[in-house]
Design a protein around this motif. Structure first.
Motif, PDB file in Angstrom:
ATOM      1  N   ILE B  48      -1.093  -0.563  -9.711  1.00 47.58           N
ATOM      2  CA  ILE B  48      -0.946   0.821 -10.173  1.00 47.58           C
ATOM      3  C   ILE B  48       0.493   1.263  -9.942  1.00 47.58           C
ATOM      4  CG2 ILE B  48      -1.678   3.214  -9.840  1.00 47.58           C
ATOM      5  CD1 ILE B  48      -4.371   2.217  -8.934  1.00 47.58           C
ATOM      6  N   VAL B  49       1.092   1.838 -10.980  1.00 53.55           N
ATOM      7  CA  VAL B  49       2.410   2.463 -10.828  1.00 53.55           C
ATOM      8  C   VAL B  49       2.151   3.955 -10.731  1.00 53.55           C
ATOM      9  CG1 VAL B  49       4.632   2.884 -11.903  1.00 53.55           C
ATOM     10  CG2 VAL B  49       3.543   0.648 -12.144  1.00 53.55           C
ATOM     11  N   LEU B  50       2.495   4.529  -9.579  1.00 53.82           N
ATOM     12  CA  LEU B  50       2.042   5.876  -9.262  1.00 53.82           C
ATOM     13  C   LEU B  50       3.226   6.797  -8.997  1.00 53.82           C
ATOM     14  CD1 LEU B  50      -0.536   7.467  -8.715  1.00 53.82           C
ATOM     15  CD2 LEU B  50      -0.517   6.602  -6.382  1.00 53.82           C
ATOM     16  N   ASP B  51       3.279   7.874  -9.766  1.00 52.39           N
ATOM     17  CA  ASP B  51       4.327   8.881  -9.518  1.00 52.39           C
ATOM     18  C   ASP B  51       3.907   9.708  -8.302  1.00 52.39           C
ATOM     19  OD1 ASP B  51       6.548  10.415  -9.778  1.00 52.39           O
ATOM     20  OD2 ASP B  51       5.764  11.667 -11.397  1.00 52.39           O
ATOM     21  N   ARG B  62      -2.135  11.812  -2.543  1.00 49.12           N
ATOM     22  CA  ARG B  62      -3.566  12.088  -2.418  1.00 49.12           C
ATOM     23  C   ARG B  62      -4.372  11.004  -3.116  1.00 49.12           C
ATOM     24  NH1 ARG B  62      -5.286  17.405  -2.377  1.00 49.12           N
ATOM     25  NH2 ARG B  62      -7.341  16.764  -3.097  1.00 49.12           N
ATOM     26  N   ILE B  63      -3.918  10.605  -4.306  1.00 45.83           N
ATOM     27  CA  ILE B  63      -4.636   9.562  -5.048  1.00 45.83           C
ATOM     28  C   ILE B  63      -4.710   8.295  -4.205  1.00 45.83           C
ATOM     29  CG2 ILE B  63      -4.497   8.031  -7.048  1.00 45.83           C
ATOM     30  CD1 ILE B  63      -3.321  10.285  -8.637  1.00 45.83           C
ATOM     31  N   LEU B  64      -3.557   7.933  -3.653  1.00 43.68           N
ATOM     32  CA  LEU B  64      -3.512   6.694  -2.877  1.00 43.68           C
ATOM     33  C   LEU B  64      -4.412   6.789  -1.650  1.00 43.68           C
ATOM     34  CD1 LEU B  64      -2.322   3.935  -2.415  1.00 43.68           C
ATOM     35  CD2 LEU B  64      -0.444   4.986  -1.196  1.00 43.68           C
ATOM     36  N   GLU B  65      -4.334   7.929  -0.959  1.00 42.09           N
ATOM     37  CA  GLU B  65      -5.167   8.082   0.242  1.00 42.09           C
ATOM     38  C   GLU B  65      -6.648   8.000  -0.111  1.00 42.09           C
ATOM     39  OE1 GLU B  65      -3.567  11.717   1.687  1.00 42.09           O
ATOM     40  OE2 GLU B  65      -2.015  10.715   2.897  1.00 42.09           O
ATOM     41  N   THR B  66      -7.020   8.625  -1.242  1.00 40.00           N
ATOM     42  CA  THR B  66      -8.425   8.571  -1.665  1.00 40.00           C
ATOM     43  C   THR B  66      -8.841   7.132  -1.960  1.00 40.00           C
ATOM     44  OG1 THR B  66      -8.006  10.703  -2.694  1.00 40.00           O
ATOM     45  CG2 THR B  66     -10.087   9.648  -3.212  1.00 40.00           C
TER      46      THR B  66
END
Lengths: 490, 227
Positions: B48-51, B62-66
């Motif tokens: 995943i490439v996440l901004d 938050r996305i990553l922690e979830t």
């Protein structure tokens, strides 16, 4: 990209400086003048001390006389009572007669009456009408030998219903007391006048001392940063305050100059590569003959943009370091393996450039700080030294700990820096004359300086005859825990 | 490989998605945090490439922690305009596998994403790395090419090991600096090039056919010419 998205110069409003201070608490208007408050305080203090003085005077003069009279009367009453006990009524009458005869200044007053309030003995014709037998102390007008006077009396009831009145004529004292009271009241009036006058003078002095400072402050907030508070030369508190304020203003204006220089430098140093990139792109768009030309131009422009980004990142990094937030992550570490690692990294490019990288370091070099930042600072120094060294030169990285200070020196035999440039070499974007033809943005030493300051250390640039010796002084740490050193080695 | 790109800037996202597709990957794109989290949690991706900063109330962190709290171990590369050291540390602490600061070169992003997907597969603890006729024994820490022993300095060994572990992939200079030297800053001089060129002297020069290739505008790649 069309011109519209680039934005017009001046299209953006300069953000106004918000200097409107917090609202002052709303005191009554006249109390909002500190000068007036001080003056009122002065008048109040002056008045209070004058009042205290008057009361003391009163106590010491009129009061003292009153107390003396009372004491004399009390003593008289005591001795007469004793007489009565010893010799009864006749003895008392004889004593009173004797006392009256002995009384030269005619101030003593005695009156003995029987139960029917008839005069038995004494120099008053009758018991004063407005004096009941039950009042013990009294001050009342009397009439004696046809002269009205004022007396202080004490009454005394004897067994058998006789009443005794012992007193003193205090007419003279009362006059004296009235005189004193009058004088003191006048004095208080004078005090009031003097107090107000003094308050006015104090207010004037205060205002004058303040006016100097507040005029300067007003001029400065109006934009005239060159104004300074005038010093009277008396060397008093106000002078010292003015000096402090002037020093503060000096520092602020130096900081402002610094900020201005940095923003000018940013604008200038970034304008050049941006112009270059822009020119390349425009030129390619207008004149490129083939796709290959176009691609090459775009690639070169991208490289220019990367350079701009690198300058930005270096600036942000310096700002981040200067903000001091990284101090929270400080820890003890052994700098010796850090230096060895850097030597390992840089010895290859040094050899490539025909240079010798020499390295001397104590076995352990305990430091307290941010390992990564110290690493980067020394990397910058090595970068510089390698960049400016002539072929065949020697660059020496050495470290020594003495007296709680760790000194890490990077010395080269390059062109060095003229004495005049050394002080400015750690400023952002500073580039010495000799550096004009070498790549770089003039941010390397600024970062080293920021790292040194963050650690409470300093950067020193010295002559290496020939060349430059850059010394990074950092406060050393106590011995590093062994496992920490071991992990740093790994 | 299936890659999810969560990025709200349309230009950046378009550029990244297009580039990844051209490199042969299957790419899904979400332009806000909620969709990104939904896709990441409901479908299987290789990376995943996440901004970091996203609209819609749910940011990248938050996305990553979830995801991590759901035991989802998909490799995540943070993409962020927040370039301060603390931001990077925060991103990696939250479970990110790599961190790239905007602006970035696409070649750098591609190299890092591909390095992540390789790591995601989990090679297991290998004791021996082989590329063409180049062999590296990780236990005895020796290197041979065409049966001939090559003497390497410790750092050269680490450098070659990194290249061999990423054989067939582009490895950028920054990746080498971080992976081999553990330095997180850009030296001004071309130190990495010098080190690679020295390694070439030992690994490539005495033998026929180079293994270490320079990839223009990107970095290096170790691969056999045949493959």
């Amino acid at each position: 990209m069309d011109a519209a998205t680039l934005g017009h110069p001046g299209a953006q409003n300069a953000p106004g400086i918000q200097l409107a201070g917090a609202r002052l608490p709303q005191h009554p208007r006249f109390l909002r003048s500190a000068a007036l408050r001080f003056a009122a305080m002065y008048a109040l203090l002056f008045g209070l001390s004058a009042l205290a003085l008057a009361l003391f005077l009163w106590w010491q003069t009129a009061g003292l006389l009153d107390r003396r009279t009372d004491n004399a009367i009390a003593a008289d009453v005591d001795s007469l009572a004793q007489r009565w006990q010893e010799g009864g009524l006749p003895a008392l009458i004889i004593t009173i007669e004797n006392r009256l005869a002995e009384n030269v200044d005619d101030s003593a007053i005695y009156l003995l009456v029987d139960p029917a309030m008839r005069r038995v003995s004494g120099n008053l014709s009758s018991w004063p009408t407005d004096l009941t037998v039950h009042r013990i102390w009294a001050e009342l007008p009397i009439e004696r030998a046809g002269i009205r006077s004022l007396a202080r009396v004490r009454t005394f009831t004897l067994p058998g219903g006789f009443h005794l009145l012992v007193g003193r004529d205090v007419q003279v004292r009362a006059q004296l007391r009235d005189l004193l009271t009058g004088a003191l009241l006048w004095a208080l009036l004078v005090v009031l006048v003097l107090g107000v006058a003094g308050a006015v003078v104090i207010r004037g002095l205060f205002r004058r001392a303040m006016a100097n400072i507040s005029a300067t402050a007003a001029a400065i907030s109006a934009g005239d940063l060159s104004r300074r508070v005038r010093i009277s030369g008396r060397g008093d508190e106000f002078d010292r305050l003015s000096e402090t304020i002037n020093e503060m203003l000096e520092r602020i204006s130096r900081l402002m100059d610094g900020v201005r220089q940095v923003s000018n430098a940013i604008a200038h140093d970034l304008r050049t590569p941006i112009t270059r990139a822009r020119a390349r792109l425009e030129d390619a768009a207008l004149h490129a003959e083939s796709e290959a030309d176009l691609r090459a131009a775009i690639e070169r422009a991208t490289t220019d943009l990367d350079g701009i980004v690198a300058v930005f990142q270096a600036l942000l990094r310096i700002a981040e370091i200067e903000a001091g937030t990284r101090r929270a992550a400080f820890a003890s570490f052994d700098a010796a393996p850090v230096l060895a690692g850097l030597v390992d990294l840089y010895s290859a490019p040094a050899e490539e450039g025909g240079l010798t990288l020499e390295f001397t370091c104590p076995e352990r070099l305990p430091l307290f700080g941010d390992r990564e930042l110290v690493q980067q600072a020394i990397a910058n120094l090595l970068d510089n030294a390698l960049k400016f060294s002539p072929e065949g030169g020697v660059v020496r990285l050495s470290a020594a700990a003495a007296g709680g200070t760790v000194t890490i020196t990077v010395a080269d035999h390059g062109p060095g820096l003229p004495e005049a440039d050394r002080a400015r070499a750690t400023e952002r974007f500073f580039r010495g004359e000799t550096a004009r033809n070498t790549p770089g943005a003039g941010l390397g030493l600024a970062l080293v300086q920021a790292v040194a300051s963050l650690h409470g250390g300093s950067v020193q640039l010295a002559e290496n005859a020939p060349g430059l010796a850059a010394m990074l002084h950092l406060p050393g740490a106590a011995e590093v825990a062994h496992d920490a050193a071991a992990t740093a080695d790994a | 490989m299936r890659i999810l790109v969560v990025e709200d800037d349309r230009d950046v996202a378009g550029f990244v998605v297009k580039g990844l597709r051209e490199s042969g990957h299957v790419v899904e794109h979400a332009d806000n945090g909620r969709d990104g989290l939904f896709l990441a949690a409901s479908e299987a991706f290789d990376a995943i490439v996440l901004d970091r900063m996203l609209p819609g109330g749910i940011d990248g962190l938050r996305i990553l922690e979830t995801l991590r709290s759901q035991r989802n171990t998909v490799p995540v590369l943070f993409l962020s305009a927040l370039g301060q050291v603390d931001d990077r540390v925060l991103g990696l602490k939250a479970g990110g596998d790599d961190y790239l600061t905007k602006p970035f070169a696409f070649s750098e992003l591609l190299a890092r994403v591909e390095a992540l997907t390789r790591r995601g597969k989990g090679d297991g603890p290998a004791t021996k790395l082989v590329v063409a006729d180049l062999e590296m024994d990780l236990l005895s820490r020796s290197v041979r090419r065409a049966g001939q022993k090559i003497d390497l300095q410790p750092r050269e060994f680490l450098l070659l090991e990194y290249l061999m572990r990423h054989a067939g992939q582009v490895v950028t200079r920054t990746m080498l600096l971080e992976g081999v030297w553990d330095y997180h800053f850009d030296p001004q001089t071309n130190v990495i090039d010098v080190h690679v060129s020295r390694l070439r002297q030992k690994v490539d020069k005495p033998f026929s056919g180079p293994l270490i290739h320079t990839v223009r505008n990107a970095g290096y790649m170790l691969r056999s010419d045949a493959g």
